[in-house]
Motif scaffolding. Structure first.
Motif, PDB file in Angstrom:
ATOM      1  N   ILE A 101       0.868  -1.173   0.000  1.00  0.00           N
ATOM      2  CA  ILE A 101       0.000   0.000   0.000  1.00  0.00           C
ATOM      3  C   ILE A 101       0.904   1.221   0.000  1.00  0.00           C
ATOM      4  O   ILE A 101       1.688   1.420   0.932  1.00  0.00           O
ATOM      5  N   VAL A 102       0.806   2.014  -1.064  1.00  0.00           N
ATOM      6  CA  VAL A 102       1.697   3.159  -1.232  1.00  0.00           C
ATOM      7  C   VAL A 102       0.879   4.444  -1.316  1.00  0.00           C
ATOM      8  O   VAL A 102      -0.352   4.417  -1.369  1.00  0.00           O
ATOM      9  N   GLY A 103       1.566   5.568  -1.350  1.00  0.00           N
ATOM     10  CA  GLY A 103       0.910   6.866  -1.426  1.00  0.00           C
ATOM     11  C   GLY A 103       1.626   7.854  -0.545  1.00  0.00           C
ATOM     12  O   GLY A 103       2.808   7.686  -0.228  1.00  0.00           O
ATOM     13  N   LEU A 104       0.936   8.874  -0.110  1.00  0.00           N
ATOM     14  CA  LEU A 104       1.486   9.810   0.862  1.00  0.00           C
ATOM     15  C   LEU A 104       1.006   9.434   2.257  1.00  0.00           C
ATOM     16  O   LEU A 104      -0.062   8.841   2.407  1.00  0.00           O
ATOM     17  N   PRO A 105       1.773   9.792   3.292  1.00  0.00           N
ATOM     18  CA  PRO A 105       1.222   9.680   4.638  1.00  0.00           C
ATOM     19  C   PRO A 105      -0.059  10.500   4.742  1.00  0.00           C
ATOM     20  O   PRO A 105      -0.241  11.474   4.006  1.00  0.00           O
ATOM     21  N   ARG A 106      -0.951  10.110   5.624  1.00  0.00           N
ATOM     22  CA  ARG A 106      -2.202  10.815   5.874  1.00  0.00           C
ATOM     23  C   ARG A 106      -3.131  10.788   4.652  1.00  0.00           C
ATOM     24  O   ARG A 106      -3.923  11.700   4.436  1.00  0.00           O
ATOM     25  N   SER A 107      -3.009   9.734   3.857  1.00  0.00           N
ATOM     26  CA  SER A 107      -3.828   9.636   2.642  1.00  0.00           C
ATOM     27  C   SER A 107      -4.970   8.646   2.787  1.00  0.00           C
ATOM     28  O   SER A 107      -5.720   8.431   1.838  1.00  0.00           O
TER      29      SER A 107
END
Length: 609
Positions: free
Chosen positions: A361-367
């Motif tokens: 699971i990837v992305g930005l923190p707080r996403s």
């Protein structure tokens, strides 16, 4: 000692060193004569220790080695170096230690001091090597072993750290600071209940330790014992009212509302004479959350901005490094390259490790990534772990030493790897993460958001692994990062402009992979998930090849450890409350909006099926 005596001792030492090469017994006799004549001779005790080791007399050797260390620390030069370390005058300490070690390379006390210097400047690998050398020369040197355990822990090597701590405990019994580190290492391995028990034992012996109460609170929060965690944080604050991190830990529970009395107490703490910047910035972040809870947006933003300003002065972050990484990744990971595999001239079966276990699971923190993780971990076939540090650690190794022209070898180094090398990397990742597995479920989650930058690597070394991109509205996500003080990493998150640039780079690279390898990444739009959970969860499970399970809709009932800032939020049913909070701060988000530009209008961006 008179010059004549010094000359005699020096001659005896040189003679002893020659004997050591040929006859350890005679060398030991010579050394005993030296230390009888000069009991403070560190060199004499070191010679005796080395000779006794060769003779197999480990117990007496250890005694001699420890006496050598005790004598070394009285050396005037090392005393100056120690003073410089206390004053954090690292250049002076290094200027003393380097020539000293060149002259006396087996001076264990000096080796340990050089290791401390290396650790202070972030050269943890060098510190580890130095400490291992010190322990090779003096295995009973407990202080060096304790230092090694700390350095190993800081390098995300908790298993090795625990081994050193267990040895220390076996040799000398439990010691408070070492038990505290052991509890933290157990927590990093997911042994939360064992860690909680150990923290409790430490606090029974030393109940007036606010930072240990705070660490205890962290562990209780992680396993969902919310009220006990709050009580632990409150105890820490009662013992140390200006301990900013304890206030922030309380505020960071998200579901806790700090009252007017708390605000007054934190404001008073800011006036504490000699308050460190570390405490100050934590207090500002906590005050931001407290004022936000009170609906006082202007005051909240003022404190968030000051907390970010202070934190930004403490960290090194160059946004151009991310830009360059993304540029080089797009150049390397073309559609043909991804289809054929690294080093191939024509399409062929992908070369990486075929294990399907990982779900990234990837992305930005707080996403919303923790929410996605909690939903999937509620499925009977999927195990939730945590934000695993293993892939970034492998990337750092692939990047090569900084000395090589200052240019990272990654990701370009992947182009020259054959299938065997890529399979080995995939196997290494699986082996490294095995320690986090607690069940026999066939799939597990690696929820390290920053792995978005390594999607190409994942594709090559684990071609059947699944990748999920958790995405949230850029202004909501950006502001949420701005008001979050992270325990470690996320250096981009302390400036609105840098948050916006980081978000742009992330979207740009993910867009590239959507085009180069359609269907490789499944995107979960946070707002859609909140509004239409059943349909979005069904689509996610379909992408993962998993049957639908109603437990995923009841994710908030799943009992599991959650270490991120969203730990309390994902233990509650879905709510729209947080979707639009950023709008209250729109007047101050101009720098973020300016950098994001058309990214805001394009949201949500979902690849075509």
């Amino acid at each position: 000692m008179a010059n004549g005596a010094e000359t005699t001792v020096g001659q005896a030492l040189r003679h002893g060193a020659r004997l050591l090469r040929d006859d350890a017994g005679l060398a030991a006799e010579q050394a005993r004569e030296i230390v009888r004549a000069a009991p403070d001779s560190a060199d004499g005790w070191r010679l005796l220790g080395a000779a006794l080791r060769r003779l197999g007399d480990d117990e007496e050797a250890s005694d001699a080695e420890l006496r050598a260390i005790a004598a070394s620390v009285r050396d005037p030069g090392l005393m100056q170096a120690a003073t410089a370390l206390v004053d954090n005058d690292l250049p002076t300490a290094e200027a003393i230690l380097r020539p000293h070690l060149k002259a006396k390379p087996t001076d264990v006390a000096a080796i340990r001091m050089m290791a401390e210097l290396a650790a202070r400047v972030g050269r943890l690998g060098d510190a580890e090597n130095l400490l291992r050398r010190a322990l090779e020369l003096a295995p009973a040197f407990a202080a060096a072993r304790a230092n090694l355990a700390t350095v190993l822990y800081r390098q995300n090597k908790p298993v090795e750290a625990l081994a050193e701590l267990d040895r220390l405990e076996a040799e000398a019994g439990p010691e408070i600071s070492q038990q505290n580190l052991k509890a933290a290492a157990l927590g990093r391995l997911g042994s939360y209940e064992e860690a909680i028990t150990l923290y409790r034992q430490v606090l029974d012996r030393q109940p007036m330790q606010p930072k240990i109460w705070m660490s205890y609170g962290h562990m209780l929060k992680t396993v969902g014992r919310r009220d006990e965690g709050i009580a632990a944080y409150r105890r820490a604050i009662a013992l140390a009212p200006a301990l900013g991190e304890a206030w922030w830990s309380l505020a960071n529970l998200k579901t806790v509302r700090l009252c007017g009395a708390d605000i007054a107490e934190m404001q008073a703490a800011l006036e504490t004479p000699g308050l460190s910047d570390e405490d100050r910035l934590h207090l500002h972040f906590a005050l931001g959350k407290a004022h936000e809870d009170e609906g006082e947006a202007r005051a909240a933003f003022r404190h968030y901005a000051e907390g970010n300003r202070l934190r930004r002065t403490q960290i090194r972050y160059d946004p151009t490094e991310i830009v360059e990484h993304c540029r080089r990744s797009e150049a390397l990971f073309t559609a043909d390259f991804l289809a054929a595999g690294a080093g191939a001239t024509a399409p062929r079966p992908e070369p990486g490790n075929a294990a399907p276990d990982p779900i990234f699971i990837v992305g930005l923190p707080r996403s919303g990534s923790t929410l996605v993780e909690q939903i999937l971990a509620s499925h009977p076939l999927v195990e939730g772990t945590m934000e695993l540090p293993d892939l970034p650690a492998m990337v750092r190794r692939l990047a090569g030493p900084e000395a090589r022209g200052g240019r990272s070898l990654y990701p370009d180094c992947l182009a020259g790897m054959d299938g065997e090398a890529l399979r080995a990397l995939g196997a290494e990742y699986l082996e490294r993460t095995r320690i986090q597995r607690r069940t026999d479920r066939p799939y597990f989650i690696d929820k390290m958001p920053n792995n978005w930058a390594h999607v190409g690597l994942i594709r090559l070394i684990l071609p059947t692994a699944k990748i999920v991109d958790a995405r949230r509205h850029p202004l909501a996500c950006g502001f949420s990062n701005f008001k979050q003080h992270f325990a470690r990493g996320q250096a981009f998150a302390y400036s609105l402009e840098e948050i916006g640039a980081y978000y742009r780079d992330y979207v740009g690279l993910m867009r590239h992979f959507d085009r180069a390898a359609p269907g490789m990444v499944h995107r979960v739009i946070h707002e859609r998930l909140v509004e239409h959970p059943e349909g979005e969860i069904a689509a996610l499970l379909d992408f993962l090849g998993l049957p639908f399970d109603p437990a995923c809709l009841r994710f908030h009932e799943t009992e599991r450890a959650v270490r991120t800032a969203s730990s309390e939020q994902v233990r509650r049913p879905l709510s729209r409350d947080g979707l639009e909070q950023w709008r209250d701060y729109g007047a101050w988000l101009g720098p973020l909006k300016a950098v994001l530009g058309d990214i805001v209008e394009a949201y949500p961006e979902v690849p075509e099926k």
